[in-house]
Write an enzyme that holds these catalytic residues in place. Structure first.
Site, PDB file in Angstrom:
ATOM      1  N   ALA A  93      16.816   4.199  15.946  1.00 11.40           N
ATOM      2  CA  ALA A  93      15.985   4.461  16.887  1.00 11.40           C
ATOM      3  C   ALA A  93      15.954   5.818  17.398  1.00 11.40           C
ATOM      4  CB  ALA A  93      15.979   3.417  18.110  1.00 11.40           C
ATOM      5  N   THR A  94      17.189   6.499  17.650  1.00 13.23           N
ATOM      6  CA  THR A  94      17.320   7.828  17.765  1.00 13.23           C
ATOM      7  C   THR A  94      16.428   8.862  17.070  1.00 13.23           C
ATOM      8  OG1 THR A  94      19.474   7.532  19.240  1.00 13.23           O
ATOM      9  CG2 THR A  94      18.841   9.636  18.326  1.00 13.23           C
TER      10      THR A  94
ATOM     11  N   GLN B 235      15.015  -2.151  22.405  1.00 16.68           N
ATOM     12  CA  GLN B 235      15.334  -3.256  22.847  1.00 16.68           C
ATOM     13  C   GLN B 235      14.587  -4.508  22.802  1.00 16.68           C
ATOM     14  OE1 GLN B 235      18.416  -3.971  24.643  1.00 16.68           O
ATOM     15  NE2 GLN B 235      19.231  -1.962  24.437  1.00 16.68           N
TER      16      GLN B 235
ATOM     17  N   SER C  77      15.557  -0.187  16.229  1.00 17.03           N
ATOM     18  CA  SER C  77      16.782   0.138  15.630  1.00 17.03           C
ATOM     19  C   SER C  77      17.654  -1.092  15.014  1.00 17.03           C
ATOM     20  CB  SER C  77      17.641   0.327  17.007  1.00 17.03           C
ATOM     21  OG  SER C  77      19.013   0.640  16.692  1.00 17.03           O
TER      22      SER C  77
ATOM     23  N   HIS D 261      20.816  -1.972  14.684  1.00 18.82           N
ATOM     24  CA  HIS D 261      22.044  -2.685  15.327  1.00 18.82           C
ATOM     25  C   HIS D 261      21.541  -3.303  16.442  1.00 18.82           C
ATOM     26  CE1 HIS D 261      22.983   0.414  18.400  1.00 18.82           C
ATOM     27  NE2 HIS D 261      22.359   1.317  17.597  1.00 18.82           N
TER      28      HIS D 261
ATOM     29  N   THR E  56      17.938  10.119   0.327  1.00 16.79           N
ATOM     30  CA  THR E  56      17.874   8.870  -0.336  1.00 16.79           C
ATOM     31  C   THR E  56      18.035   7.731   0.383  1.00 16.79           C
ATOM     32  OG1 THR E  56      19.121  10.288  -2.165  1.00 16.79           O
ATOM     33  CG2 THR E  56      19.438   7.756  -2.257  1.00 16.79           C
TER      34      THR E  56
ATOM     35  N   CYS F 190      25.741   4.439  27.404  1.00 16.79           N
ATOM     36  CA  CYS F 190      25.516   6.115  26.916  1.00 16.79           C
ATOM     37  C   CYS F 190      26.238   7.144  28.045  1.00 16.79           C
ATOM     38  CB  CYS F 190      24.226   6.126  26.600  1.00 16.79           C
ATOM     39  SG  CYS F 190      23.606   5.226  25.667  1.00 16.79           S
TER      40      CYS F 190
END
Ligand SMILES: *Cc1c(COP(=O)(O)O)cnc(C)c1O
Length: 404
Positions: free
Chosen positions: A73-74, A181, A201, A203, A242, A328
Site C-alpha cells: 500500500a505504501t 485496512q 496491501s 499483508h 519483474t 509505525c
C-alpha cells in the site's frame, strides 16, 4: 494458546495457510517470468498473475484491467498521489487529504508540496471523523485530488467513502482511497462509491508481505497516472519491474477468501471485540474508547487507561502482542499524532493500547487478554496516588502541585 497472544492485526496479519498453499507451486516448479512470452514457463506465470488480477478486481467491483500490482500500500499510495500530481498538476495544483492519514499519504503529500502543490489537511473531530461541509468548502477550482483512508489503522474510525466519492465526482475531482485496512474487511465497490484510485496491501488481509495492488479507473473518467518506478514497462507502464508471481498469486487467493468469508468473519470479530470491551469495562472504570463507537473497523479496539503509565502498562502486557499508539510511531515516545489530532490529552494518549483482532483470534485468547488487562491495570492503579485521590473525589485540576 501461543504466547504472546497476537492482538496486533491492524499492524499485520498472519498469512492464511490456504494462501501459502496457493503460492507453493509458484515458489517451486512454476518459476517462470510472467513477461516471458516465448515458452510455457512464462505462460504459467502469466496465468497465475491474471487469475490473481481477476480475484483482486472482484473484491472491489473493478475490471481486472484496472488492477496494477505493487510492493504494497505504501507504494500504491505514492503512485496515486505523486502520479496524479505529475499528470494533472497542469490542470490544478490543489490536493485535499486529512491529518490522521497514514504516513505514506502524509509524506507523499509533503513531497508534492515541495514540488509546488497546495495541500489541505482536513482536521478531525474527537471521534476521528471529518466534516463533509469542511471538505466541500476546501474544494477550489484548482483541486485535482482528494486522498483519504477508508478506515484508520490506529483508532479504527471509518470515513463515509460513498458520500465523499459523490462529492468528488460532482466536482470532477479524482478520489483516491487508502483501503489498506478495509480491503477484504468491509464491502467496497469502486463504482457505487465513485472511487477513482484505490490502494490495497497484501499483508493486511492474510496475504504475503511486500505485495499490494493499485486500482486505477479506466473509464468514466479514464484516470492516467505518471509512474514512480521506471523500467521495462510492466503493468501497463505504470509499475516496471519483474512481477513477484508467488506473492501476486497469494494476494489473489487472499482476496478471494476475504470476499467469500467477509460477512461471517465480520460477525465473529464484532462478537469477539464486544467480549473484549465488555470484559475490560465491566471490571475497570476510567477506560476511554478512542475513535468512533460504531463507525469503526470491526477488528479494532483502541482504549486509553487513565491513572497508569504507558510504559508500565506495556510491561504488564508482555504476554499480549498489542501496540501502544501507532505501530509505525511507537519507536518514539511522542504521543500518537492521530490521537493528538482527535484532541486526546497527552496523558491518555500515552496509555492508549490498540487491540487488533483477527481471523485466527479465539475466544480463549480474548478471555486471557481481558484477565491480563484487568489484572495489570488494577495492580498499577493500586500504586497510583493520583487514582486514589480521584476516587476520594478530589478534583485533580484544582490541586496546587509543589514543583518539587
Ligand atoms: C499498513 C497500511 C499502509 C501501508 O501498507 P504497506 O503494504 O505495509 O506498505 C497504508 N495505509 C494504511 C491505512 C495501513 O494500515
Amino acid at each position: 494458546m501461543k504466547f504472546p497472544i497476537y492482538l496486533d492485526n491492524n499492524s499485520t496479519t498472519p498469512i492464511d495457510l490456504r494462501v501459502v498453499e496457493a503460492m507453493m507451486p509458484y515458489l517451486t516448479e512454476k518459476f517462470g517470468n510472467a513477461a516471458s512470452r516465448s515458452h510455457a514457463y512464462g505462460w504459467e506465470g502469466e496465468e497465475g498473475v491474471e487469475q490473481a488480477r481477476a480475484q483482486v478486481a472482484a473484491l472491489i467491483g473493478a475490471n481486472p484491467k484496472e488492477i496494477v500490482f505493487t510492493s504494497g500500500a505504501t507504494e500504491s499510495i505514492n503512485i496515486a498521489i505523486k502520479g496524479a500530481y505529475e499528470m494533472y498538476g497542469e490542470k490544478g495544483n490543489h490536493v485535499i487529504t486529512c491529518v490522521t492519514e497514514h504516513k505514506a499519504t502524509l509524506d507523499s503529500a509533503k513531497y508534492i508540496e515541495k514540488h509546488g502543490a497546495q495541500v489541505t489537511y482536513l482536521p478531525v473531530d474527537s471521534l476521528g471523523q471529518i466534516d463533509l461541509e469542511a471538505l466541500k468548502k476546501a474544494i477550489t477550482p484548482q483541486t485535482i485530488l482528494i486522498s483519504l483512508m477508508h478506515a484508520n489503522n490506529e483508532m479504527g474510525t471509518i470515513h463515509p467513502i460513498g458520500e465523499i466519492g459523490k462529492i468528488a465526482k460532482e466536482k470532477g475531482i479524482l478520489f483516491h482511497v487508502d483501503a489498506a485496512q478495509t480491503a477484504g474487511k468491509l464491502p467496497i465497490d469502486v463504482n457505487q462509491m465513485s472511487i477513482d484510485i484505490l490502494s490495497i496491501s497484501g499483508h493486511k488481509l492474510y496475504g504475503p508481505k511486500g505485495i499490494g495492488a493499485l486500482y486505477v479507473r479506466r473509464s468514466n473518467p479514464r484516470v492516467r497516472l505518471a509512474p514512480v518506478v521506471h523500467g521495462g514497462g510492466h503493468e501497463r507502464g505504470l509499475r516496471s519491474g519483474t512481477l513477484n508471481v508467488p506473492a501476486i498469486v497469494g494476494l489473489g487467493k487472499a482476496a478471494e477468501l476475504a470476499k467469500a468469508e467477509m460477512a461471517s468473519e465480520t460477525q465473529r470479530l464484532l462478537a469477539l471485540r464486544e467480549r473484549l470491551y465488555r470484559g475490560i469495562t465491566q471490571e475497570l472504570d476510567e477506560v476511554y474508547l478512542n475513535g468512533h463507537p460504531t463507525e469503526r473497523l470491526p477488528n479494532n479496539l483502541n482504549l486509553s487507561f487513565a491513572y497508569v503509565e504507558g510504559e508500565a502498562l506495556m510491561m504488564g502486557f508482555k504476554e499480549l502482542a498489542v501496540s501502544s499508539g501507532s505501530a509505525c510511531t511507537s519507536a518514539s515516545l511522542e504521543p500518537s499524532y492521530v490521537l493528538k489530532a482527535m484532541g486526546v490529552g497527552e496523558d491518555l494518549a500515552h496509555t492508549s493500547i490498540r487491540f487488533g483482532l483477527g481471523r485466527f483470534t479465539t475466544e480463549e485468547e480474548v478471555d486471557f487478554a481481558v484477565k491480563k488487562v484487568v489484572g495489570t491495570v488494577k495492580r498499577l492503579r493500586e500504586m497510583s496516588p493520583l487514582y486514589e485521590m480521584a476516587k476520594e473525589g478530589i478534583d485533580l485540576k484544582s490541586v496546587q502541585w509543589n514543583p518539587h
